[in-house]
Design an enzyme around this catalytic site. Structure first.
Site, PDB file in Angstrom:
ATOM      1  N   GLY A 188       0.849  -1.191   0.000  1.00  0.00           N
ATOM      2  CA  GLY A 188       0.000   0.000   0.000  1.00  0.00           C
ATOM      3  C   GLY A 188       0.879   1.233   0.000  1.00  0.00           C
ATOM      4  N   CYS A 238       5.153  -6.370   1.764  1.00  0.00           N
ATOM      5  CA  CYS A 238       5.552  -4.961   1.665  1.00  0.00           C
ATOM      6  C   CYS A 238       4.891  -4.133   2.775  1.00  0.00           C
ATOM      7  CB  CYS A 238       5.241  -4.432   0.268  1.00  0.00           C
ATOM      8  SG  CYS A 238       6.138  -2.908  -0.044  1.00  0.00           S
ATOM      9  N   TYR A 239       3.943  -3.259   2.431  1.00  0.00           N
ATOM     10  CA  TYR A 239       3.276  -2.478   3.488  1.00  0.00           C
ATOM     11  C   TYR A 239       2.644  -3.426   4.511  1.00  0.00           C
ATOM     12  CZ  TYR A 239       0.127   0.833   5.770  1.00  0.00           C
ATOM     13  OH  TYR A 239      -0.521   1.601   6.694  1.00  0.00           O
ATOM     14  N   HIS A 286       8.030  -8.083  -3.251  1.00  0.00           N
ATOM     15  CA  HIS A 286       6.759  -8.444  -3.890  1.00  0.00           C
ATOM     16  C   HIS A 286       6.857  -9.816  -4.568  1.00  0.00           C
ATOM     17  CE1 HIS A 286       4.623  -4.664  -3.284  1.00  0.00           C
ATOM     18  NE2 HIS A 286       5.803  -4.070  -3.445  1.00  0.00           N
ATOM     19  N   GLU A 331       4.495 -11.452  -5.685  1.00  0.00           N
ATOM     20  CA  GLU A 331       3.415 -11.603  -6.661  1.00  0.00           C
ATOM     21  C   GLU A 331       3.778 -11.154  -8.067  1.00  0.00           C
ATOM     22  OE1 GLU A 331       3.652  -9.500  -4.210  1.00  0.00           O
ATOM     23  OE2 GLU A 331       2.621  -7.596  -4.541  1.00  0.00           O
ATOM     24  N   ASP A 373     -18.315 -11.511 -21.318  1.00  0.00           N
ATOM     25  CA  ASP A 373     -18.762 -11.558 -19.927  1.00  0.00           C
ATOM     26  C   ASP A 373     -20.261 -11.812 -19.819  1.00  0.00           C
ATOM     27  OD1 ASP A 373     -16.156 -10.849 -19.623  1.00  0.00           O
ATOM     28  OD2 ASP A 373     -16.565  -8.764 -19.087  1.00  0.00           O
ATOM     29  N   LYS A 410     -10.498 -12.023 -16.370  1.00  0.00           N
ATOM     30  CA  LYS A 410     -10.955 -12.215 -17.749  1.00  0.00           C
ATOM     31  C   LYS A 410     -10.618 -13.608 -18.291  1.00  0.00           C
ATOM     32  CE  LYS A 410     -12.864 -10.170 -21.291  1.00  0.00           C
ATOM     33  NZ  LYS A 410     -14.070  -9.324 -21.178  1.00  0.00           N
TER      34      LYS A 410
END
Ligand code: XMP
Length: 528
Positions: free
Chosen positions: A56, A83-84, A183, A185, A241, A384
């Site tokens: 964040g 992280c944050y 990070h 991710e 969608d 998606k």
């Protein structure tokens, strides 16, 4: 909310938060994102197997910074802070976080302790290293922080460091609390997914049974239970969608679902018929399909209008009006289906914290105009490509599942200047040729988005022995990760030449073809 083994991501507003959810799902563990404002009672009620706190933009020691109740760490549920999230965990539990002299940013070598459950199987052995067990293996990580953990909270030990960061990761094994400063991710941390796998599968003990087929089955069961013998209405656009949402609903409730498809005359070539072929009475699904041919009505409203925002407004409002008229005929319904997907949820600030609000979300406002009790969004938690996978799982034809993104206002925002039936025909024909040739060249799945648009420019040309004064078509093709920024795609020149000559030969009214090289920014992806 889906009732199955899950990990909860608590969002503190960082830019990679959706990626965290993404990676967890790649470990076959279902995952949902909630804002840090979500009450702890709600988190507890979801009975997560693990909790991940994201990055964040704040400094956790500043007044008013995003925070969370200490109780979160006392639930006995494993928590991983990133992280944050890592700093906040340490800060709340009695450690210290301070501003560093220099910002640590970019790909960084990190030394890890292989005995930590987070780093099982991670890194390469370091040969000439001191007898520091925290440094016996190394790997690469992506760092992006100013603040750093200068003092650990009681019970924690450091299990990784970098040249500039003494606590690149820490753990309290007893309480199953883990903190990672970098990070895992992002792809720049090549072994990051392994670390997240270690957390969700080994530390949290998730079985890893999340699969698209089980998601689809379970959603259908849940929808069936919820709807009971109620009536359901769906605005079908023919896009991926809404199509997947409609099919899922029809599998769940059959012809208690009514789909209304408005052909506003701004669809791609033959698209209206293609949608009708799949969803209409001759298609494979048991649903009540209503196609409304409102082309003339839309062209009438758009006559003489050249300003792009005005066109968007007119198309949006007219859509609602047509839909409303149809809904009135159907009468009150119990549920309205929307094909909202996960990025929409996060973008409009409903899911997590990292809200970037897009100005153009299609069917906004629709609910007010229809008499219904509740909205159902069966794809609300899917990305998606997961929506596409669900579509294939549901047996929807591939050409529909892999359809290009197509804006709600349709070709209305791919025609510069006034929209007329004639211009729509030109852009439909040119676009069909372009799409055909891109597919022939095998590029259709690798380019993010591509289409033909119609400039409002006419110029002199010569065809046969005749002078012409015709329109110029613009070809657009972009590669993009998130549709917020984009680069024009490199299409082989020979492919562009084929497209150009076919368009000029086959589409009446066109004598020039341009290829648009503009990136976004400064351009937009659409051409309006
Ligand atoms: P722009 O043109 O803003 O487009 O760079 C970014 C992405 O959004 C799509 N787009 C829309 N999608 N309704 C939509 O559903 C809209 O009004 C709309 N306008 C743009 C565009 O096709 C691209 O994928």
């Amino acid at each position: 909310m889906i009732d199955q083994e899950k990990v909860i991501v608590i969002d503190f507003g960082g830019q990679y938060n959706q990626l965290v959810a993404r990676r967890v799902r790649e470990c076959n563990v279902y995952c949902e994102i909630y804002s840090y404002r979500t009450d702890i009672a709600q988190i507890k009620a979801m009975r997560p197997k693990g909790i991940i706190l994201t990055g964040g933009p704040n400094s956790c020691y500043e007044e008013g910074a995003a925070t969370y109740s200490r109780e979160l760490f006392e639930l006995g549920i494993p928590v991983l802070g990133l992280c944050y999230g890592a700093q906040l965990m340490v800060h709340i539990l009695g450690g210290k976080v301070e501003k560093a002299q220099v910002r640590e940013y970019g790909k960084t070598e990190v030394f890890v302790n292989p005995a930590s459950p987070l780093f099982e199987g991670v890194g390469e052995l370091v040969e000439d290293v001191p007898d520091d067990k925290n440094a016996s293996k190394k790997t690469i990580c992506w760092m992006s922080h100013f603040d750093y953990i200068s003092q650990l909270a009681p019970g924690f030990e450091a299990v990784a460091h970098t040249a500039d960061c003494p606590v690149a990761a820490a753990q309290d094994i007893e309480r199953k609390l883990f903190a990672i400063q970098f990070h895992p991710e992002v792809l720049h941390t090549p072994e990051g997914t392994k670390m997240l796998f270690n957390f969700v599968r080994n530390v949290c003990g998730c079985a890893g049974t999340w699969r698209m087929d089980s998601f689809v089955e379970q959603s259908i069961r849940e929808i069936r239970e919820k709807v009971g013998d109620g009536k359901v209405l769906c605005a079908l656009s023919g896009g991926v969608d809404s199509s997947v949402a409609a099919v899922m609903m029809s599998k769940a409730v059959g012809n208690r679902l009514t789909c209304v498809f408005v052909d506003q005359g701004l669809l791609r070539k033959n698209e209206g018929d293609e949608v009708a072929a799949v969803f209409g009475p001759d298609g494979p699904y048991d649903l009540d399909f209503i196609r409304i041919n409102a082309q003339e009505r839309f062209y009438g409203k758009l006559a003489g209008v050249t300003e792009p925002e005005r066109k968007r407004k007119i198309i949006g409002e007219e859509f609602i009006r047509v839909f409303e008229e149809e809904a009135k005929k159907i009468g009150a319904v119990d549920f309205l289906v929307q094909g909202t997907i996960y990025p929409d949820v996060v973008e409009s600030g409903l899911g997590g914290e990292s809200a970037v609000i897009k100005s153009h979300h299609n069917v906004g406002g629709l609910p007010d105009y229809v008499d219904f009790k509740e909205i159902i969004e069966p794809l609300r938690f899917l990305f998606k490509d997961e929506v596409r996978a669900a579509g294939l799982e549901l047996g929807i034809p591939e050409n529909l599942v892999y359809r290009q993104p197509f804006p709600g206002p349709g070709l209305g925002i791919r025609i510069i200047g006034e929209v007329t039936a004639e211009k729509v025909r030109i852009v439909q024909d040119a676009d069909a040729i372009y799409r055909e040739e891109i597919a022939k060249a095998g590029l259709d799945r690798s380019i993010g988005q591509y289409f033909a648009a119609l400039t409002n420019m006419r110029s002199v040309g010569v065809m046969g022995d005749e002078r012409t004064y015709d329109y110029a078509v613009a070809l657009r093709a972009v590669n993009t990760i998130d549709f917020m920024t984009a680069e024009s795609a490199e299409i082989p020149f020979s492919v562009l030449q084929t497209v150009m000559s076919r368009i000029i030969n086959e589409v009446r009214g066109v004598n020039r073809v341009f290829y648009d090289l503009t990136s976004k920014p400064p351009g937009t992806i659409e051409f309006e």
